[in-house]
Scaffold this active site. Structure first.
Site, PDB file in Angstrom:
ATOM      1  N   HIS A 219       0.848  -1.189   0.000  1.00  0.00           N
ATOM      2  CA  HIS A 219       0.000   0.000   0.000  1.00  0.00           C
ATOM      3  C   HIS A 219       0.882   1.238   0.000  1.00  0.00           C
ATOM      4  O   HIS A 219       1.921   1.285   0.660  1.00  0.00           O
ATOM      5  CB  HIS A 219      -0.911   0.011   1.237  1.00  0.00           C
ATOM      6  CG  HIS A 219      -1.925   1.110   1.236  1.00  0.00           C
ATOM      7  ND1 HIS A 219      -1.636   2.367   1.701  1.00  0.00           N
ATOM      8  CD2 HIS A 219      -3.194   1.144   0.804  1.00  0.00           C
ATOM      9  CE1 HIS A 219      -2.712   3.126   1.570  1.00  0.00           C
ATOM     10  NE2 HIS A 219      -3.663   2.408   1.038  1.00  0.00           N
ATOM     11  N   LEU A 254     -11.087  -3.326   2.498  1.00  0.00           N
ATOM     12  CA  LEU A 254     -10.144  -2.628   1.631  1.00  0.00           C
ATOM     13  C   LEU A 254      -8.955  -2.125   2.448  1.00  0.00           C
ATOM     14  O   LEU A 254      -9.123  -1.318   3.361  1.00  0.00           O
ATOM     15  CB  LEU A 254     -10.842  -1.464   0.925  1.00  0.00           C
ATOM     16  CG  LEU A 254      -9.955  -0.602   0.009  1.00  0.00           C
ATOM     17  CD1 LEU A 254      -9.379  -1.445  -1.123  1.00  0.00           C
ATOM     18  CD2 LEU A 254     -10.743   0.582  -0.531  1.00  0.00           C
ATOM     19  N   ASP A 255      -7.752  -2.629   2.121  1.00  0.00           N
ATOM     20  CA  ASP A 255      -6.518  -2.221   2.808  1.00  0.00           C
ATOM     21  C   ASP A 255      -6.650  -2.347   4.323  1.00  0.00           C
ATOM     22  O   ASP A 255      -6.154  -1.509   5.081  1.00  0.00           O
ATOM     23  CB  ASP A 255      -6.146  -0.782   2.437  1.00  0.00           C
ATOM     24  CG  ASP A 255      -5.775  -0.649   0.967  1.00  0.00           C
ATOM     25  OD1 ASP A 255      -5.199  -1.601   0.426  1.00  0.00           O
ATOM     26  OD2 ASP A 255      -6.083   0.395   0.375  1.00  0.00           O
ATOM     27  N   ALA A 256      -7.301  -3.417   4.763  1.00  0.00           N
ATOM     28  CA  ALA A 256      -7.564  -3.582   6.190  1.00  0.00           C
ATOM     29  C   ALA A 256      -6.937  -4.844   6.772  1.00  0.00           C
ATOM     30  O   ALA A 256      -7.137  -5.150   7.941  1.00  0.00           O
ATOM     31  CB  ALA A 256      -9.078  -3.607   6.438  1.00  0.00           C
TER      32      ALA A 256
END
Length: 311
Positions: A219, A254-256
């Site tokens: 990320h 999401l991006d977790a």
């Protein structure tokens, strides 16, 4: 219990022909966190010593007020005295003795390398960096394929590099309604884990369940900042003084997913957009490569629901 065993065949090693690494995760059978009472460290050490092994490094983590134990060790051993199959049996007995939540033994120079597929979109920096690290032997993996939703011409640097090494490149264009997940699953079914090297698509819960193995993503920042398109431009325009990159496991959010590695670097008013982006991309490359290497060396263990222990 996680065990990573890495042999070293160097001629300078006489007593021990191999080098080993080891990590452990045990739930305690009682409410006490006393290592002396449970005796895990002693049993692990005794097991290695009884086979003529020599511990080189050891890490232990016991979370406060939680009945769980993590450990990772590196040790040298003689394969003639401790055959690979017997090593598996010895550590399996230990894992049963302490009711281990996880037990893995790995000898990288003997065991097959992890097979991975790399997915990427238009940006090449992380993909090219991983391929060069793999080519130079700095990543302990075998790249089975590269999959992208972006078409690269036959003269592109990535395509020429892949062709030289016989690695197939699959171009699967995506749309809002077509993620090509069924086709991707067929291409990656025999991999050990996936790497998303700036793959700008979100996998569905069905895909994650069907694949059933770990997926490592990179990320463009310190989560959860600057999501969406043009993240570097967003951060640049916001006048941030610190940029970062985060490598994490992919989850339904999401991006977790649980974080594996994070890196940061200072920026200032003296940076223009070009230098800002360059610094950001350099962080992404380093952060992703380090996360993959840590994962392959069994340094990364799940902790609670959304965390990791990284030795």
């Amino acid at each position: 219990m996680n065990l990573l065993v890495s042999p070293n065949f160097g001629p300078q090693v006489s007593k021990f022909a191999k080098r080993s690494l080891k990590s452990v995760k045990f739930p305690f059978g009682s409410s006490s966190n006393s290592l002396d009472e449970v005796g895990i460290v002693a049993k692990l050490s005794d097991c290695i010593a009884s086979r003529g092994g020599n511990i080189l490094n050891a890490d232990v983590f016991v979370p406060e007020d939680k009945n769980v134990f993590y450990s990772r060790s590196e040790f040298a051993f003689d394969p003639a005295k401790w055959p690979r199959g017997e090593m598996d049996e010895d550590f399996f007995k230990l894992s049963k003795m302490f009711n281990a939540m996880k037990s893995v033994v790995r000898v990288p120079e003997i065991d097959p390398k992890y097979k991975i597929a790399v997915l990427a979109s238009k940006q090449d920096h992380c993909l090219v960096d991983l391929l060069h690290r793999w080519q130079n032997g700095r990543l302990p993996v075998d790249v089975t394929s590269v999959i992208s939703n972006h078409d690269r011409g036959p003269d592109a640097h990535v395509i020429r590099l892949l062709e030289r090494h016989g690695i197939p490149y699959y171009y699967l264009p995506t749309t809002m309604g077509t993620k090509r997940e069924v086709e991707i699953l067929k291409l990656v079914h025999d991999t050990d884990f996936l790497v998303l090297a700036r793959y700008m698509q979100v996998f569905s819960a069905e895909f994650l369940e069907s694949y059933g193995k770990d997926i490592i993503n990179i990320h463009h920042g310190l989560l959860p900042s600057f999501k969406g398109g043009s993240p570097s431009k967003q951060a640049f325009e916001a006048g941030v003084k610190l940029i970062g990159a985060t490598s994490h496991f992919v989850s339904e959010g999401l991006d977790a997913g649980p974080i594996i590695e994070q890196m940061v670097e200072r920026v200032s008013h003296r940076d223009n957009l070009r230098s800002f982006i360059q610094k950001s991309e350099d962080l992404e490359k380093q952060c992703l490569a380090k996360a993959i290497k840590s994962y392959c060396e069994l340094r990364v263990l799940p902790y609670e629901k959304d965390k990791t222990v990284v030795f």
